[in-house]
Scaffold this motif. Structure first.
Motif, PDB file in Angstrom:
ATOM      1  N   VAL B 198       0.830  -1.213   0.000  1.00 43.94           N
ATOM      2  CA  VAL B 198       0.000   0.000   0.000  1.00 43.94           C
ATOM      3  C   VAL B 198       0.867   1.266   0.000  1.00 43.94           C
ATOM      4  CG1 VAL B 198      -1.632   1.352   1.378  1.00 43.94           C
ATOM      5  CG2 VAL B 198      -2.107  -1.044   0.891  1.00 43.94           C
ATOM      6  N   PRO B 199       1.750   1.445   1.002  1.00 40.26           N
ATOM      7  CA  PRO B 199       2.617   2.619   0.907  1.00 40.26           C
ATOM      8  C   PRO B 199       3.725   2.430  -0.127  1.00 40.26           C
ATOM      9  CG  PRO B 199       3.147   1.395   2.886  1.00 40.26           C
ATOM     10  CD  PRO B 199       1.938   0.738   2.291  1.00 40.26           C
ATOM     11  N   VAL B 201       3.877   1.222  -3.087  1.00 41.18           N
ATOM     12  CA  VAL B 201       3.667   1.538  -4.503  1.00 41.18           C
ATOM     13  C   VAL B 201       3.363   3.011  -4.736  1.00 41.18           C
ATOM     14  CG1 VAL B 201       2.818  -0.760  -5.095  1.00 41.18           C
ATOM     15  CG2 VAL B 201       1.187   1.017  -4.386  1.00 41.18           C
ATOM     16  N   MET B 202       3.179   3.770  -3.653  1.00 45.37           N
ATOM     17  CA  MET B 202       2.794   5.168  -3.845  1.00 45.37           C
ATOM     18  C   MET B 202       4.001   5.981  -4.298  1.00 45.37           C
ATOM     19  SD  MET B 202      -0.143   5.912  -1.009  1.00 45.37           S
ATOM     20  CE  MET B 202       0.905   6.081   0.391  1.00 45.37           C
ATOM     21  N   PHE B 203       4.234   5.958  -5.591  1.00 46.65           N
ATOM     22  CA  PHE B 203       5.456   6.620  -6.079  1.00 46.65           C
ATOM     23  C   PHE B 203       5.365   8.136  -5.994  1.00 46.65           C
ATOM     24  CE2 PHE B 203       4.055   7.924 -10.331  1.00 46.65           C
ATOM     25  CZ  PHE B 203       2.988   7.058 -10.577  1.00 46.65           C
ATOM     26  N   GLY B 204       4.181   8.625  -5.657  1.00 46.35           N
ATOM     27  CA  GLY B 204       4.063  10.063  -5.414  1.00 46.35           C
ATOM     28  C   GLY B 204       4.430  10.435  -3.987  1.00 46.35           C
ATOM     29  N   ARG B 205       4.681   9.444  -3.164  1.00 49.36           N
ATOM     30  CA  ARG B 205       4.976   9.690  -1.749  1.00 49.36           C
ATOM     31  C   ARG B 205       6.325   9.100  -1.397  1.00 49.36           C
ATOM     32  NH1 ARG B 205       1.564  13.076   1.080  1.00 49.36           N
ATOM     33  NH2 ARG B 205      -0.552  12.831   0.307  1.00 49.36           N
ATOM     34  N   PRO B 206       7.375   9.880  -1.584  1.00 51.60           N
ATOM     35  CA  PRO B 206       8.720   9.318  -1.455  1.00 51.60           C
ATOM     36  C   PRO B 206       9.003   8.697  -0.088  1.00 51.60           C
ATOM     37  CG  PRO B 206       8.786  11.590  -2.227  1.00 51.60           C
ATOM     38  CD  PRO B 206       7.368  11.296  -1.895  1.00 51.60           C
ATOM     39  N   LYS B 289      14.692  11.382  -5.693  1.00 42.04           N
ATOM     40  CA  LYS B 289      13.485  12.203  -5.744  1.00 42.04           C
ATOM     41  C   LYS B 289      13.744  13.580  -5.133  1.00 42.04           C
ATOM     42  CE  LYS B 289      11.254   8.235  -6.535  1.00 42.04           C
ATOM     43  NZ  LYS B 289      10.977   7.957  -7.931  1.00 42.04           N
ATOM     44  N   GLY B 290      14.978  13.820  -4.743  1.00 44.53           N
ATOM     45  CA  GLY B 290      15.308  15.140  -4.205  1.00 44.53           C
ATOM     46  C   GLY B 290      15.191  15.250  -2.697  1.00 44.53           C
ATOM     47  N   PHE B 291      15.150  14.129  -1.996  1.00 46.22           N
ATOM     48  CA  PHE B 291      15.005  14.173  -0.538  1.00 46.22           C
ATOM     49  C   PHE B 291      16.219  13.577   0.153  1.00 46.22           C
ATOM     50  CE2 PHE B 291      10.689  14.356  -2.057  1.00 46.22           C
ATOM     51  CZ  PHE B 291      10.044  15.193  -1.159  1.00 46.22           C
ATOM     52  N   LEU B 360       1.821  10.382   5.008  1.00 43.93           N
ATOM     53  CA  LEU B 360       0.914  11.468   4.659  1.00 43.93           C
ATOM     54  C   LEU B 360       1.348  12.802   5.253  1.00 43.93           C
ATOM     55  CD1 LEU B 360      -2.430   9.619   5.348  1.00 43.93           C
ATOM     56  CD2 LEU B 360      -1.184   9.775   3.212  1.00 43.93           C
ATOM     57  N   VAL B 364       5.280  16.881   0.323  1.00 41.77           N
ATOM     58  CA  VAL B 364       5.976  16.516  -0.913  1.00 41.77           C
ATOM     59  C   VAL B 364       6.165  17.758  -1.782  1.00 41.77           C
ATOM     60  CG1 VAL B 364       6.009  14.982  -2.896  1.00 41.77           C
ATOM     61  CG2 VAL B 364       4.972  14.215  -0.759  1.00 41.77           C
ATOM     62  N   LEU B 365       5.093  18.528  -1.935  1.00 39.82           N
ATOM     63  CA  LEU B 365       5.241  19.812  -2.622  1.00 39.82           C
ATOM     64  C   LEU B 365       6.084  20.717  -1.729  1.00 39.82           C
ATOM     65  CD1 LEU B 365       1.608  20.344  -3.921  1.00 39.82           C
ATOM     66  CD2 LEU B 365       3.632  20.074  -5.340  1.00 39.82           C
TER      67      LEU B 365
END
Ligand SMILES: Nc1nc2c(c(=O)[nH]1)N[C@H]1C(S)=C(S)[C@@H](COP(=O)(O)OP(=O)(O)OC[C@H]3O[C@@H](n4cnc5c(=O)[nH]c(N)nc54)[C@H](O)[C@@H]3O)O[C@H]1N2
Ligand SMILES: Nc1nc2c(c(=O)[nH]1)N[C@H]1C(S)=C(S)[C@@H](COP(=O)(O)OP(=O)(O)OC[C@H]3O[C@@H](n4cnc5c(=O)[nH]c(N)nc54)[C@H](O)[C@@H]3O)O[C@H]1N2
Ligand code: SF4
Ligand code: SF4
Ligand code: SF4
Ligand code: SF4
Ligand code: SF4
Lengths: 267, 443, 737
Positions: B198-199, B201-206, B289-291, B360, B364-365
């Motif tokens: 669940v977490p 695969v969330m490629f929008g949430r590094p 991802k820049g983090f 959550l 990210v932004l």
């Protein structure tokens, strides 16, 4: 996968022009039957498909600068249509349309698990925490082309897809197979007093959006326009909303960079 | 009053005492039921979730009980597939705890969603790409398996067992339990993993995103592994707490120590994997991802999400209990053992918290802030509900079912147990046929 | 048959299995899901035939063309009219939320009369009879001049009908709500000798120097200014914003120059100093078409060298010099003024100082410059025949003093009215009409305004909404809203060309309302005699059609009429002053642009800070209250729950121990309020900024009670040169709670 003459609707938002006035937000609310409550100041509980962010260069007075960034759904293509939100939805209540590139949302199918909200890094997806209710008489202004969403489901910007359907119907009735660029424009694009939003088919060289962010084949398809950038490009969301800014700090605010990484790509 | 229902040869507290106990716990449960009704009638606005915090206390509770319920599948796996025969003395309880955990998980899912009345769309309109679809299918199937695993025990109630049909049903089910255990282990492997997915695969949430193999991110395997390691610890923990509560020894030390030892080694393996995962993520995935690692932990008010979380999860609640559990001395020391299983369980809880909630909270932004969240009383009440429900289930099962095969032996009613007797190796009391399970029937 | 345990159990289990296998549970499950998709309390918008009607938005003086989308008989959406000269498809937040005003809960649905403090429904005839009786009575007593009217505008048929009514009735007391229009009109009159509206060719300029004007915060015609600013950008033009606070306009400018509030005039003179000293001014224009230059030169050279100006304004000398040079060297530089949305007329000297910058660079009536746009002249009704009572009444001095010896050039001085009323024994106004205005909200020093209105025996509101003034009136004669009525929109503020828009009824009136034009005609008719004779029309609509004459058809067809080929008068004919030139100064008026600081009210010892207001496009701050969509769009750093956030610089916050997001007490000599603090880098130290448009007490639950009203914290400061309100702020104290 992507068909021969498929469209890829997208947006280019010129942040040099955007004034942060909020017309795009209100136009969207009026077009898409967005509900309202007495207190809408907690933006994390409020539904607004378009949100205008305020960015700052975090410098003290008098070197402070601000920029306003309108954020509709980015209609991420991800890799082969696996946008962050679509592939996670267990009930197929949201879908990536290979013909238009639009990420849809079926309210009557969504059962409110909110996985898509968690997956979207742009905070685009919003949940209907309350029953949408209109004071007596105010429901008269509701647009019949967009259904009202019930409590307990997720919703988001649709690129005003009903306008696409209406335009197609119109063209069909007139015996045309294709619609013109100006026949399908989103409500926010239309309303923006500053002309900051441009909408169209990113696959169609005749469309303004294509010209504004014309892909550079030599550079992995990135826009030739040095002012162009996308939000969180590095995550691979493959968004279809492009932003333009002549300010370096604004472009850099569009993504995360390590301190060691010198300047953003379009320095 | 209810003595006819109580298994023979064991002592239970007086009925009035039992009723008061159930009444008190039941009241807590009703508080939760009231909160659920509020949520059903008024909607999820009764929670303090918001559009940034779309997953909150409940989903954490859900993932956590599923992980801790993993004791059932893993003990079953060891008992029936690997053949660790001693574990038959704790398997009943492991299954019961698993059953409680999984039924709670399903219950929570029933009110966590915004449209419970159409939650079944997950099956009807299933999306094969979604980890939640996998979870839903495996979870439901596995819950069915748990029911089948729990049923024979329930049928062993003195009165039910008198019905020949049930007696034979229970008997025959025991025969084929290995098949269900194998099915359960397989299903568990997948849904535990999918929950990790669940977490992952969330490629929008590094913070949550992990690379992996094929369609599975590393968290898929880490979740399964941690459930296999932490689940049995939870079984041990609950057993120990039950023993404290009823002031009796219920399972012999060698059984507990065997399970603890296996858990310990599982935990060691898990820790090695987790540390490698964390390192790879911090050194490669996140920077791409820049983090940086500290972007995920630092710079937030009150340090609710400070780096202490990572230290606690890996060090205090991971490596430390693992070391205790793999050493003979550690397992033999009652306090150390208790502490170790408690820490391991906390570690699993913390891991699930971090993997679903901190994901959550991390902005990210670049122009967003850390998200904050404090559960509402309705959320707390509904989360305590499964605990109350679990206590009631355990109380009822313990009172009326022969959950602990070694209880009669360890706590003879007439004569006190002598030292020598206790040291005897595995005295299987009734030689009744080839029954693999101790039958308290006495008939 | 004996039911044993076994058969009972078989029955139960069999029954359960049977039910599960039957279609019943599955059908029920499905039905329940379908029910959840069609909850009866979730509205389903009715379908119907779609139509689009063109009209004009009247919600602000912007004059935008709109397309009204209807579905059946419902108004569903307002959109900008594409190709319209003012807004070309764009629309502001307020216009976009217009349907919420139409259908919103704050409409006045029928005439209302206040009886013992409570509203009672009354018929139109009874209401009008009541007014007629009052008016006849006053006239017979020879007191016609005690009737006054406050109107949002003085242009167009409806304001003209009110004005005409007052004239023929015998009162000079028609008052327009004040704004920078007053100052710009006066500036053009004093320097150029023309009675004209200021138009700004922003789109074709290449350097906009804005002295605090909220070009993208709703200054003049908002949508036009937005578009023009984008065009300026596209053409590579530059814009600098001079303002104490990083407003949106400042943020969108090329340069934000922070300045001490109230000293903008001094900066303009400092720039003039550099321009003149460096001989960067437009010699052709100055030599041939201006007079009084030498006096002006002497004034700025002697009085306003950069170092002195720097001390006054807080802007460093290098910036002043560079700015002056850049401005003068630009091809089409344009200096504009009027703070924020331009609600406060401001200091006339400041306007003159800034306007003369345009004269120095010769950008008057030129492409990309400031234009004198003639006032609309399509209304040419026959002269009224007045009886003796009326003539006598008109001889009386206006209550607001406009045109008197003290204020010879001002046309209206509504800002003075509360003071005049409050300082007299009995109210000099006995009957007050209020139309398209909400003075009880929009005028500074709310308390004093309330006190004055309290003293007026009979206040009649023509408002469509239950606004603050309507709530406190004695009679409400609700007008149709703009989507239910015809009305001419005679100009778009700040738009450089003459344009007339037509608002028209797109649906039947929803409620028992009447067009204010019709109401005035009916009142006149019932008063009879010369008053009735002055209103020969059967209805307002007939009057409008007759008035617009040959333009009517075009207006109905297109929704607007505009003089596309208009260009402002050539320099040789543009100036109607005595010298027929642009006058930097002239003998008979004491209006040489200079800098006489208008101090903010209050003493520094008690009030160490200065409170300034700011505007936002997401808040309607005129006579219309923000509809729900606007409030919804307001940022959470402006409003949180019902608390407004005031901005302070981090240094100021430190000094007074104020914390971001925490409550504080805001005190000014005029009032106090509990506010929350927003620590903001984009504001000068020593200031507190508060948004306009909040703190309503009327307009219902979606607006009332949210935030604090700036006007409740401030009082007017009279500009000695014009008599208008020129308050740009007030001294304040902000302390921890
Ligand atoms: N992608 C996609 N596929 C769909 C659907 C969808 O929504 N999306 N919808 C589905 C549904 S609900 C339906 S009903 C089907 C419809 O699928 P079809 O039944 O294939 O419908 P039409 O495309 O309308 O084709 C009908 C044909 O009949 C011809 N025709 C018209 N009038 C007459 C006549 O009087 N006599 C004869 N012999 N022919 C005539 C027309 O020219 C046309 O070629 O599509 C299904 N498939
Ligand atoms: N222009 C045009 N009109 C047509 C036809 C045509 O070919 N062209 N075909 C005609 C024919 S044959 C038919 S059958 C009809 C079909 O007409 P409709 O029944 O209107 O079918 P769709 O356009 O497919 O729209 C179905 C809607 O249901 C939503 N939806 C999807 N899943 C669910 C769900 O589980 N629950 C609920 N409540 N909603 C869901 C989708 O998002 C979509 O908005 O159209 C007819 N009208
Ligand atoms: S309407 Fe246009 S200018 Fe206004 S905030 Fe939206 S994008 Fe920006
Ligand atoms: S922006 Fe968010 S909601 Fe929109 S497509 Fe991308 S991930 Fe999905
Ligand atoms: S909330 Fe709705 S759309 Fe989102 S993942 Fe769940 S079912 Fe799909
Ligand atoms: S594209 Fe349409 S739905 Fe999306 S933000 Fe704009 S107006 Fe709203
Ligand atoms: S700017 Fe004024 S006229 Fe134009 S839409 Fe907005 S309120 Fe209406």
């Amino acid at each position: 996968m992507e068909k021969e003459n498929s469209k890829k609707f997208g947006m280019v938002i010129d942040l040099d022009k955007c004034t942060g006035c909020g017309s795009c937000m209100v136009a969207c609310m009026a077009e898409n039957n967005i509900p309202f409550r007495e207190d809408e100041t907690d933006k994390l509980l409020s539904v607004s498909w378009m949100h205008v962010y305020r960015l700052t260069n975090v410098k003290p007075f008098p070197d402070t600068e601000e920029c306003y960034l309108p954020r509709p759904c980015q209609h991420c293509e991800g890799h082969h249509g696996h946008s962050p939100c679509v592939s996670v939805c267990p009930a197929t209540a949201t879908d990536y349309d290979m013909d238009t590139g639009i990420v849809s949302q079926i309210y009557t199918r969504c059962f409110g698990c909110r996985y898509c909200m968690a997956a979207c890094p742009y905070h685009v997806r919003q949940f209907n925490w309350w029953d949408p209710l209109w004071p007596d008489g105010m429901e008269k202004s509701l647009n019949p082309n967009v259904s009202v969403r019930m409590r307990g489901v997720v919703e988001k910007c649709s690129f005003c897809i009903h306008r696409y359907q209406l335009a197609k119907d119109q063209a069909y009735m007139e015996g045309r197979r294709e619609i013109e660029e100006d026949e399908y424009q989103t409500a926010c694009t239309q309303a923006c007093p500053a002309g900051a939003i441009t909408f169209g088919d990113l696959n169609n060289p005749k469309h303004a959006v294509y010209q504004m962010v014309k892909p550079d084949k030599k550079n992995g398809g990135k826009p030739k326009n040095p002012k162009a950038f996308r939000l969180l490009e590095r995550l691979g969301t493959n968004a279809k909303v492009y932003y333009l800014s002549s300010r370096e700090w604004v472009r850099r605010a569009g993504d995360n960079y390590l301190k060691t990484e010198g300047q953003a790509k379009h320095a | 009053m209810d003595s006819a229902l109580i298994p023979e040869g064991v002592k239970r507290c007086p009925t009035w005492q039992f009723i008061i106990w159930i009444g008190v716990v039941g009241a807590v449960m009703m508080w939760g039921v009231f909160a659920i009704l509020l949520v059903y009638i008024k909607g999820l606005n009764q929670t303090n979730m918001n559009n940034a915090y779309g997953f909150a206390l409940w989903i954490w509770a859900d993932l956590t009980v599923i992980a801790l319920g993993g004791g059932a599948f893993f003990t079953g796996f060891l008992r029936y597939i690997i053949g660790k025969d001693e574990l038959k003395h704790i398997i009943n309880y492991a299954v019961l705890i698993g059953f409680i955990c999984y039924s709670s998980a399903l219950l929570i899912l029933g009110f966590d969603v915004g449209q419970p009345l159409r939650a079944w769309f997950i099956f009807w309109h299933a999306n094969v790409h979604s980890m939640l679809t996998e979870v839903a299918f495996c979870l439901t199937c596995y819950f069915g398996v748990l029911c089948i695993e729990y049923l024979p025990l329930a049928l062993e109630n003195r009165q039910i067992d008198k019905v020949p049909f049930f007696h034979h049903l229970s008997h025959n089910m025991h025969e084929i339990m290995a098949v269900f255990a194998a099915t359960g282990a397989f299903l568990s492997f997948f849904h535990q993993g999918s929950l990790g997915g669940v977490p992952g695969v969330m490629f929008g949430r590094p913070f949550g995103f992990r690379e992996g193999v094929l369609i599975w991110p590393w968290t898929f395997f880490l979740f399964t592994w941690s459930a296999a390691a932490g689940g049995p610890c939870f079984t041990i923990l609950i057993t120990k707490i039950t023993e404290k509560a009823v002031r009796k020894k219920l399972v012999k030390d060698n059984v507990i120590e065997l399970l603890a030892k296996i858990s310990g080694w599982m935990l060691v393996g898990y820790m090695v994997a987790k540390i490698i995962d964390t390192w790879y993520w911090a050194a490669f995935t996140a920077p791409s991802k820049g983090f940086t690692l500290m972007d995920f932990y630092a710079n937030n008010p009150g340090s609710v999400y400070g780096i202490w979380i990572l230290i606690a999860e890996i060090g205090v609640c991971g490596v430390l209990p693992a070391l205790i559990l793999i050493t003979d001395k550690g397992r033999k020391n009652r306090i150390a053992l208790f502490l170790a299983v408690l820490l391991a369980v906390l570690g699993v809880c913390l891991n699930r918290w971090v993997m679903v909630l901190q994901v959550l909270a991390v902005p990210v932004l670049t122009f967003e802030n850390w998200a904050q969240y404090l559960p509402s009383w309705q959320e707390i009440a509904t989360t305590i509900l499964p605990v109350a429900y679990g206590i009631i289930m355990i109380s009822l099962s313990y009172r009326y079912l022969p959950v602990f095969p070694q209880e009669r032996e360890l706590n003879p009613i007439e004569a006190p147990v002598s030292q020598t007797q206790e040291q005897l190796p595995e005295p299987e009391t009734p030689p009744a046929g080839a029954e693999p399970e101790p039958s308290p029937s006495g008939s | 048959m004996k039911i044993d345990r076994r058969s009972f159990l078989s029955f139960v289990i069999g029954g359960a299995a049977g039910t599960a296998l039957s279609p019943l549970p599955w059908k029920l499950t499905d039905d329940i899901a379908i029910w959840s998709q069609n909850w009866p309390w979730t509205p389903v918008p009715q379908k119907g035939e779609v139509s689009y009607l063109n009209s004009t938005c009247t919600l602000c003086p912007g004059g935008c063309g709109i397309l009204v989308r209807k579905v059946g008989e419902r108004v569903v959406k307002l959109e900008g009219m594409e190709g319209h000269p003012v807004n070309d498809g764009g629309l502001c937040t307020l216009g976009l939320a217009g349907t919420q005003l139409l259908y919103g809960p704050t409409r006045v649905k029928t005439p209302l009369k206040k009886v013992n403090g409570a509203w009672r429904k009354i018929s139109w005839n009874a209401a009008i009879a009541e007014i007629v009786e009052k008016l006849s009575d006053l006239r017979s007593k020879g007191l016609p001049h005690t009737v006054a009217c406050i109107s949002g505008s003085d242009r167009g048929t409806v304001p003209e009908l009110f004005n005409r009514f007052l004239t023929v009735y015998g009162s000079p007391n028609f008052m327009r709500t004040s704004s920078i229009q007053d100052s710009y009109e006066l500036t053009l009159f004093l320097t150029q000798g023309v009675r004209a509206m200021a138009g700004f060719d922003v789109a074709n300029a290449d350097f906009i120097l804005s002295f605090g004007s909220g070009l993208i915060e709703g200054w003049e015609s908002p949508v036009y200014m937005f578009r023009a600013k984008s065009t300026l950008r596209e053409n590579g033009g530059r814009m600098d914003q001079i303002e104490p606070r990083l407003s949106k306009t400042a943020a969108k400018s090329d340069k934000w120059i922070a300045i001490s509030p109230g000293t903008e005039g001094a900066l303009a003179l400092g720039l003039a100093h550099v321009i003149i000293k460096e001989k960067l001014y437009n010699k052709k224009f100055v030599d041939t078409y201006t007079s009084g230059f030498e006096a002006h030169k002497k004034l700025v050279i002697d009085g306003y060298p950069p170092d002195i100006v720097s001390k006054i304004t807080g802007v460093d000398t290098a910036t002043i010099t560079a700015l002056a040079k850049d401005f003068a060297r630009a091809r089409k530089p344009l200096a504009i003024c009027g703070r924020g949305k331009g609600y406060i007329p401001g200091s006339l000297q400041e306007f003159l100082a800034i306007h003369t910058l345009n004269a120095l660079v010769g950008n008057i009536n030129q492409t990309g410059g400031i234009w004198a746009v003639p006032e609309p002249d399509y209304i040419s009704w026959p002269e009224v025949e007045m009886d003796k009572i009326a003539s006598n009444g008109l001889q009386q001095e206006r209550v607001d003093g406009a045109g008197s010896k003290a204020y010879p050039y001002a046309r209206y001085l509504l800002g003075r009215l509360p003071e005049v009323i409050n300082s007299s024994q009995d109210s000099p106004i006995q009957v007050l009409f209020v139309t398209t205005a909400n003075p009880m909200y929009a005028m500074p020093d709310t308390q004093a305004v309330a006190k004055a209105f309290e003293k007026i025996p009979f206040v009649v509101s023509f408002s469509s909404f239950l606004d603050e003034t309507a709530v406190n009136a004695d009679l409400i004669l609700p007008n149709h809203v703009f989507l239910e009525r015809y009305e001419d929109v005679p100009a778009a503020h700040g738009f450089p060309k003459p344009i007339i828009g037509l608002a028209r009824p797109v649906i039947e009136p929803l409620f028992n309302t009447q067009h204010s034009g019709d109401v005035i005609i009916q009142i006149a008719n019932e008063l009879g005699g010369p008053i009735a004779d002055a209103f020969p029309w059967d209805s307002y609509d007939a009057c409008l059609e007759e008035t617009l004459a040959d333009k009517w058809d075009a207006l109905v067809e297109d929704g607007y009429w505009s003089d596309e080929v208009f260009s402002a008068a050539d320099w040789s004919t543009a100036f109607e002053t005595d010298s027929a030139k642009f006058e930097f100064t002239n003998e008979d008026i004491e209006s040489l642009p200079r800098y006489n600081p208008l101090k903010a009210k209050g003493d520094e010892a008690h009030y160490p800070l200065v409170l300034i207001p700011y505007d936002s496009m997401r808040l309607a701050s005129g006579h219309i209250g923000s509809p729900p969509f606007l409030i919804k769009s307001v940022e959470d750093y402006i409003l949180t729950a019902n608390d407004v956030l005031v901005e302070v610089n981090p240094a100021t916050a430190n000094e007074y121990g104020l914390k971001d997001g925490k409550y504080a007490f805001l005190r000014t000599p005029k009032g106090n309020a509990r506010v929350k603090v927003r620590v903001f880098d984009g504001i000068m130290p020593g200031l507190v900024a508060i948004p306009r448009g909040l703190g309503h007490t009327a307009f219902g639950r979606f607006l009332a009670g949210k935030g604090v009203h700036y006007n409740a914290l401030i009082g007017p400061v009279e500009d000695p040169a014009s008599g208008h309100d020129a308050a740009w702020g007030i001294r304040a104290k902000l302390s921890k709670t």
